[in-house]
Design a protein around this motif. Structure first.
Motif, PDB file in Angstrom:
ATOM      1  N   VAL A  46       1.115  -1.057   0.085  1.00 55.08           N
ATOM      2  CA  VAL A  46      -0.068  -0.066  -0.065  1.00 55.08           C
ATOM      3  C   VAL A  46       0.924   1.305   0.075  1.00 55.08           C
ATOM      4  CG1 VAL A  46      -1.773   1.404   1.273  1.00 55.08           C
ATOM      5  CG2 VAL A  46      -1.935  -1.206   1.164  1.00 55.08           C
ATOM      6  N   SER A  47       0.470   2.025  -0.897  1.00 54.12           N
ATOM      7  CA  SER A  47       1.122   3.578  -0.925  1.00 54.12           C
ATOM      8  C   SER A  47      -0.081   4.551  -0.445  1.00 54.12           C
ATOM      9  CB  SER A  47       1.575   4.005  -2.325  1.00 54.12           C
ATOM     10  OG  SER A  47       2.760   3.116  -2.698  1.00 54.12           O
ATOM     11  N   ALA A  48       0.138   5.227   0.448  1.00 53.53           N
ATOM     12  CA  ALA A  48      -0.805   6.175   1.015  1.00 53.53           C
ATOM     13  C   ALA A  48      -0.339   7.562   1.445  1.00 53.53           C
ATOM     14  CB  ALA A  48      -1.535   5.377   2.447  1.00 53.53           C
ATOM     15  N   ASN A  49      -1.143   8.510   1.342  1.00 53.41           N
ATOM     16  CA  ASN A  49      -1.017   9.663   1.723  1.00 53.41           C
ATOM     17  C   ASN A  49      -1.492  10.063   3.111  1.00 53.41           C
ATOM     18  OD1 ASN A  49       0.157  10.666  -0.649  1.00 53.41           O
ATOM     19  ND2 ASN A  49      -1.820  11.223  -1.625  1.00 53.41           N
ATOM     20  N   VAL A  50      -0.879  10.257   4.245  1.00 58.13           N
ATOM     21  CA  VAL A  50      -1.300  10.201   5.452  1.00 58.13           C
ATOM     22  C   VAL A  50      -0.957  11.563   6.014  1.00 58.13           C
ATOM     23  CG1 VAL A  50      -0.806   9.343   7.899  1.00 58.13           C
ATOM     24  CG2 VAL A  50      -0.554   7.948   5.828  1.00 58.13           C
ATOM     25  N   GLN A  51      -2.372  11.917   6.775  1.00 58.34           N
ATOM     26  CA  GLN A  51      -2.159  13.474   7.268  1.00 58.34           C
ATOM     27  C   GLN A  51      -1.696  13.519   8.589  1.00 58.34           C
ATOM     28  OE1 GLN A  51      -6.140  15.004   7.501  1.00 58.34           O
ATOM     29  NE2 GLN A  51      -6.751  14.416   5.533  1.00 58.34           N
ATOM     30  N   TYR A  52      -0.590  14.538   8.718  1.00 59.08           N
ATOM     31  CA  TYR A  52      -0.296  14.658  10.212  1.00 59.08           C
ATOM     32  C   TYR A  52      -0.700  15.979  10.607  1.00 59.08           C
ATOM     33  CZ  TYR A  52       2.956  10.711   9.942  1.00 59.08           C
ATOM     34  OH  TYR A  52       3.317   9.329  10.132  1.00 59.08           O
ATOM     35  N   ARG A 106       3.776  10.742   2.507  1.00 59.36           N
ATOM     36  CA  ARG A 106       3.372   9.557   1.490  1.00 59.36           C
ATOM     37  C   ARG A 106       4.389   8.499   2.065  1.00 59.36           C
ATOM     38  NH1 ARG A 106       3.327   9.471  -4.248  1.00 59.36           N
ATOM     39  NH2 ARG A 106       1.777  11.117  -3.840  1.00 59.36           N
ATOM     40  N   ILE A 124      -3.293   1.423   9.081  1.00 59.77           N
ATOM     41  CA  ILE A 124      -2.145   1.568   8.139  1.00 59.77           C
ATOM     42  C   ILE A 124      -0.860   0.846   9.235  1.00 59.77           C
ATOM     43  CG2 ILE A 124      -0.701   2.793   6.699  1.00 59.77           C
ATOM     44  CD1 ILE A 124      -3.524   2.578   5.686  1.00 59.77           C
ATOM     45  N   ALA A 173      -1.188   4.816  11.565  1.00 64.73           N
ATOM     46  CA  ALA A 173      -2.205   5.695  11.166  1.00 64.73           C
ATOM     47  C   ALA A 173      -3.430   4.737  10.774  1.00 64.73           C
ATOM     48  CB  ALA A 173      -1.937   6.074   9.886  1.00 64.73           C
ATOM     49  N   VAL A 202      -3.267   3.356  -2.533  1.00 66.37           N
ATOM     50  CA  VAL A 202      -3.227   2.516  -3.634  1.00 66.37           C
ATOM     51  C   VAL A 202      -2.611   1.468  -3.168  1.00 66.37           C
ATOM     52  CG1 VAL A 202      -2.526   2.175  -6.172  1.00 66.37           C
ATOM     53  CG2 VAL A 202      -3.086   4.258  -5.495  1.00 66.37           C
ATOM     54  N   THR A 231       5.076   4.106   1.593  1.00 68.60           N
ATOM     55  CA  THR A 231       4.999   3.111   0.553  1.00 68.60           C
ATOM     56  C   THR A 231       5.379   1.792   1.275  1.00 68.60           C
ATOM     57  OG1 THR A 231       7.267   3.349   0.065  1.00 68.60           O
ATOM     58  CG2 THR A 231       5.589   4.323  -1.520  1.00 68.60           C
ATOM     59  N   ILE A 279      -6.927   9.446   5.785  1.00 69.92           N
ATOM     60  CA  ILE A 279      -6.120   8.542   6.579  1.00 69.92           C
ATOM     61  C   ILE A 279      -5.320   9.547   7.548  1.00 69.92           C
ATOM     62  CG2 ILE A 279      -4.198   6.961   6.677  1.00 69.92           C
ATOM     63  CD1 ILE A 279      -5.178   5.867   4.071  1.00 69.92           C
ATOM     64  N   LYS A 280      -5.274   9.351   8.706  1.00 70.86           N
ATOM     65  CA  LYS A 280      -4.660  10.277   9.733  1.00 70.86           C
ATOM     66  C   LYS A 280      -3.460   9.487  10.599  1.00 70.86           C
ATOM     67  CE  LYS A 280      -8.345  13.424   9.725  1.00 70.86           C
ATOM     68  NZ  LYS A 280      -9.665  13.884  10.606  1.00 70.86           N
ATOM     69  N   VAL A 288      -6.356   8.869  -1.413  1.00 67.46           N
ATOM     70  CA  VAL A 288      -5.492   8.415  -0.238  1.00 67.46           C
ATOM     71  C   VAL A 288      -4.561   7.446  -0.262  1.00 67.46           C
ATOM     72  CG1 VAL A 288      -6.778  10.242   1.145  1.00 67.46           C
ATOM     73  CG2 VAL A 288      -7.482   7.627   0.969  1.00 67.46           C
TER      74      VAL A 288
END
Lengths: 332, 94
Positions: free
Chosen positions: A264-270, A277, A317, A310, B47, A279, B91-92, B45
């Motif tokens: 999984v590649s993911a954009n995570v908010q902090y 990002r 995640i 996350a 893949v 991976t 996703i946080k 968010v």
């Protein structure tokens, strides 16, 4: 049967106080006797002990006799009995699954103990132990975390020793030319009556593998090699699609899930405006909430699979444990 | 020059033959090839690689909410692998 139970109860009343003075006995009760791991239909006086010890090492005074007044006894290894404590409380020794945090954060979860150069250290996330890069090696780590009442110096359990820096993808640009161009275009857009606005950001997508950090306990006696409600770790293994996993965390305690996605590649908010990002992550179904970050994730055989960091309403995640170990240079 | 042309004529069939022999790219390679583009689309968010309801490998695109206009932009498959869209929510770090 009724008679047997009444007899066992009467006997219990007579003998329990004395039985509880014997070494390692923590509870006595009436229950079916187990022989060779199988439950039998014989009622017995069950003595729960912290640890089963060979008869040869026990004095006759401490030994549980085979029978008491012709009623058989049974010895059950229950371990030490403790009042159930919330993971947000102060624990000494502190096991995995409890509240912890850098002195300037709210609270996260103590994952587990790992070895760095032969020394036992606490494993959790960078954003738990190192305030999302905004920390110095040597900073105090509190158990419980500040949000749960942890204060320096009373709850100071460890010092930050190492963290893997997180690279964030977006930050407001400091390029003056780009800003001038954007301002100009925004003015034109404004004149044309559009609400759309351009914002200059510096986008530099750098992949992160882990959100991880370690801290050295001030005293080894203050930490425990166990994980709350899980027990001891039996090695490590690679997370795979469909694997059943579990964790013990500060907010939601013991929960279970299944690995639904790998690679999984993911954009995570902090916080409010930072994104990183990641991976090569594992994604499980929802099994965590804010404050569970840093939890160790294990498979059904208590093998370490990952480090939770996350999640969303529908997902959790997890960093792969092999990436955590190789970037930090640690082992179980 | 002639020598080079001759060599090229000899090499070309070998190269094309070898190419035909190579396995079709794995789902990991396909995902890697497309993920940067997908992850810059608004509201995408994540893949990853999971399974469809029949248990076959699939590329799974996670959205931060329900966005039919974004879903319409996403391909139904990428180089023979199905693409599934799931709303996972923002996703946080927790």
């Amino acid at each position: 049967m009724e008679q047997d139970l009444t007899a066992a109860r009467n006997l219990l009343r007579k003998t329990r106080d004395e039985m509880l003075t014997r070494a390692n006995v923590v509870a006595v009760g009436a229950g079916y006797k187990f022989t060779g791991g199988e439950k039998t239909s014989t009622l017995s006086i069950v003595c729960s002990v912290t640890k089963k010890i060979p008869a040869s090492e026990l004095s006759s005074r401490d030994m549980v006799p085979e029978t008491l007044d012709n009623i058989p006894t049974d010895v059950f290894e229950s371990g030490r009995l403790r009042a159930l404590q919330s993971p947000t409380e102060r624990f000494r020794p502190a096991p995995g699954g409890v509240s912890i945090g850098h002195h300037e954060i709210t609270a996260g979860t103590l994952g587990c103990l790992v070895k760095k150069n032969g020394e036992m250290v606490i494993l959790s996330n960078n954003h738990v132990l190192a305030n999302s890069n905004d920390a110095q090696v040597g900073d105090p780590i509190l158990q419980p975390g500040p949000y749960d009442g942890g204060r320096f110096p009373n709850d100071h359990i460890a010092d930050l020793t190492q963290f893997v820096p997180i690279t964030f993808t977006e930050s407001p640009s400091d390029c003056p030319t780009a800003r001038t161009v954007a301002d100009l275009l925004n003015t034109i857009s404004n004149i044309l009556g559009s609400d759309a606005r351009l914002q200059v950001i510096r986008e530099q997508v750098t992949d992160n593998l882990v959100d991880a950090a370690i801290a050295r306990p001030i005293r080894v006696e203050d930490v425990s090699n166990e994980i709350l409600e899980i027990g001891t770790i039996g090695g490590t293994t690679q997370g795979e699609l469909g694997m059943a996993v579990k964790k013990s965390g500060r907010t939601t305690g013991f929960t279970t899930g299944e690995i639904l996605q790998v690679d999984v590649s993911a954009n995570v908010q902090y916080g409010q405006n930072q994104i990183a990002r990641f991976t090569d992550q594992l994604m499980a179904g929802p099994m965590s909430q804010g404050g569970d970050s840093g939890s160790a994730v294990l498979d059904e055989n208590n093998q370490l699979v990952g480090l939770l960091f996350a999640g969303s309403d529908q997902s959790t995640i997890i960093n792969r444990i092999e990436n955590v170990f190789s970037t930090l240079g640690v082992t179980v | 020059m002639k020598y080079w042309l001759l060599l090229l004529c000899l090499l070309l069939p070998i190269v094309s033959f070898c190419k035909g022999e190579t396995m079709s790219p794995s789902i990991q390679e396909i995902k890697k090839r497309h993920e940067n583009r997908l992850l810059t689309l608004p509201s995408v968010v994540s893949v990853g690689i999971g399974r469809d309801k029949d248990g076959n490998p699939a590329i799974i695109v996670g959205l931060d909410g329900s966005h039919p206009e974004i879903e319409a932009q996403l391909p139904g498959s990428l180089e023979n692998y199905p693409v599934l869209v799931e709303v996972v929510g923002p996703i946080k770090a927790q």
